[in-house]
Enzyme design. Structure first.
Site: not given
Length: 613
Positions: A204, A408
């Site tokens: 991330k 996401s």
């Protein structure tokens, strides 16, 4: 998790609203001054017609999108008029419909690709256009591409043509894909600004610029593999279309210099030698070739032709009357934000309302959710997913069709669907969660500004001017970890995988659609058409219509948009094209949108920052 909007965001957002409102007022007043005159002119204007044997010129200027942004009807009309403004938006569905219609239209003898001003468009959309062009070629009609210059995206589309023309002074620029960004840690240290980062997921990397001065090895590895997957698809498609070897497409610097020397320094000749293009021709030479191929137009000196924009108006039909049960299509394009959002963005409330509309429509028996989003608010994402679940509980199957990206939050709203399609180059996954807050207590103290006061608890001292205590940091991190576990559990349950299996492929990592299929994140590779067919199959529909479920403009807005879409062709080019000021304001607008994307009430974000390549 992320902090509430900073004072800088509020100042910037307010400033942009003032500037943008002023701009719109001035433009509206100016254009309404022409209304009476334009109505008179338009009243006597004939509708576009198609000469027998005409070439359909796909004069594509701007970006190809799944859904147009329609905040201001006048602004939208100005960008979608006959001129095809370079900063406008072209609806993918309109483009595919025009190409497919032209294949069976006896008046159309060829397609000319005029794509020199086509702006960035994801390769998944380009592939969809390419597939439509292939269907057109199956009708036996030729496709000709002409440009002074081909960038990488333009050349991908041009490769589907039977003949590629290039200006003798032009070039074909094929550079591959890259992922570079700026890193700010040292700058923040010098300014004594503290970036408090909270995240779960090795990959991330959205917050790395605030933690490091370079890209981490984990991010480099993931980005390298992702870009290579996408590039392999690009090379395979273009090399097959052109009948050339892949090693003759992406040249090393040494090979490039060698080929350039063989062409005596002429890029256009090098493109000819390598088989990238078929003919070098000036605009005049191209005109003569096309006159010979399709015939001379009745008026003027050019060849028989009709532009994409005119052809679109010729074939435009009234909304079909549904004769059968329908598969509803809902487009979820853009950042996922809270509340009601205009077309071109995804709103927790507005997109949920569209899904509810499909649920309560007796004619709609199944839904295809077309997702083209890098994510955004975790709260809004869950709102939308809950409506997906409600559709399924109402015995209406939901099939997701992923566009350029569905990562996401885009994957969160997709995960509960009955079936998921992706294209080989879709960017998806990015199963992770992050948050960040910047505080300025040290930098403010440096210039003599301090914050002090009292409160009934320790919670109110949590601000950008006071910093964050270790206890509050721990609480925020715990929320982030809980959010990550929720994401893992969601994917595990919906995709029939063990949590530890999901965790291995999660960690915020972005995958290509091709890899996502192997990993079990999607069910099949395919586009919107296949998704609609699958939805009908799941709903057991033998005969069915399709119904686009979207936000509707008011009758007044539709009238204004249609009026200006026609009127723009009569206006001086300098007025219908974006001025320098407009371009600068557009850049400011894009920055404002980045600020406004962070509006989650809990400060939790599911966002794929690696989806811009």
């Amino acid at each position: 998790m992320s902090a509430k909007p900073s004072i800088f965001k509020r100042i910037f957002s307010t400033l942009w609203k003032v500037v943008n409102t002023t701009r719109k007022v001035i433009l509206n007043l100016f254009f309404f001054g022409f209304i009476a005159l334009l109505v008179v002119i338009l009243a006597g204007e004939e509708s576009p017609t198609v000469e027998e044997g005409s070439a359909l010129v796909l004069d594509l200027s701007g970006s190809v999108v799944e859904q147009k942004r329609q905040v201001d009807p006048i602004e939208a009309a100005m960008k979608s008029g006959k001129g095809g403004q370079s900063d406008g938006e072209i609806l993918l569905a309109d483009l595919l419909n025009a190409i497919d219609n032209a294949a069976s239209d006896k008046r159309i003898s060829a397609i000319v690709l005029d794509i020199g001003h086509l702006r960035w468009t994801g390769i998944s959309k380009l592939q969809s256009i390419g597939d439509a062009l292939s269907r057109f070629k199956d009708s036996g009609k030729p496709i000709i591409a002409m440009s002074n210059w081909y960038g990488q995206n333009q050349y991908f589309l041009a490769s589907f043509a039977d003949t590629i023309y290039l200006n003798p002074q032009g070039s074909v620029e094929i550079e591959g894909l890259s992922r570079y960004r700026q890193y700010f840690k040292s700058a923040l240290d010098k300014l004594k600004i503290k970036a408090h980062v909270f995240r779960v997921g090795t990959f991330k990397s959205a917050v790395e610029p605030f933690m490091r001065d370079d890209m981490s090895e984990a991010a480099k590895s993931a980005n390298r593999e992702l870009l290579q997957d996408i590039w392999d698809s690009y090379e395979a498609t273009v090399s097959e279309n052109r009948g050339i070897k892949q090693e003759d497409l992406m040249l090393s610097a040494e090979r490039y210099l060698s080929e350039l020397d063989k062409a005596k320094g002429r890029s256009s000749q090098m493109a000819m030698n390598l088989g990238w293009v078929d003919k070098l021709a000036s605009a005049e030479q191209f005109r003569l070739d096309m006159v010979e191929q399709v015939g001379k137009a009745k008026e003027g000196h050019s060849f028989k032709q009709i532009s994409f924009y005119d052809y679109q108006s010729v074939i435009q039909q009234f909304p079909p009357v549904l004769m059968h049960d329908a598969v509803g299509i809902i487009v979820a394009k853009g950042n996922i934000l809270n509340g009601h959002q205009a077309a071109g963005q995804i709103g927790g409330e507005s997109t949920s309302a569209l899904l509810r509309k499909a649920r309560f429509d007796d004619k709609v028996k199944a839904v295809v959710l077309r997702v083209d989003s890098p994510g955004g608010s975790a709260f809004a994402s869950e709102q939308i997913r809950q409506e997906v679940l409600a559709l399924k509980e109402a015995n209406k199957p939901v099939v997701v069709s992923m566009g350029t990206y569905a990562a996401s939050g885009g994957y969160w709203i997709s995960a509960s669907a009955d079936y998921i399609f992706a294209t080989p180059t879709t960017l998806t996954g990015s199963i992770g969660i992050f948050g960040m807050m910047t505080t300025f207590e040290d930098s403010l103290a440096e210039i003599g500004i301090h914050t002090d006061g009292v409160s009934t608890s320790g919670w109110t001292s949590f601000s950008s001017t006071q910093g964050i205590s270790d206890e509050v940091k721990a609480i925020i991190q715990r929320h982030i970890e809980r959010g990550y576990q929720d994401f893992i559990s969601l994917v595990s349950e919906e995709r029939g995988m063990k949590p530890e299996e999901v965790d291995k492929i999660a960690q915020g990592r972005v995958w290509s659609g091709k890899r996502a299929l192997d990993l079990g994140l999607v069910d099949e590779l395919g586009d919107l058409e296949q998704a609609v067919t699958k939805a009908a199959e799941l709903a057991k529909l033998e005969k069915f219509d399709t119904k686009l479920i979207e936000q509707e403009l008011s009758p007044q807005e539709l009238f204004i948009q249609e009026m200006f879409a026609q009127a723009v062709s009569y206006m001086p080019q300098s007025l219908s094209q974006s001025s320098l000021v407009e371009q600068l304001l557009g850049q400011v607008s894009s920055v404002a949108e980045e600020f406004n994307a962070f509006d989650d009430p809990k400060g939790l974000y599911l966002y794929c920052d690696s989806c811009n390549y």
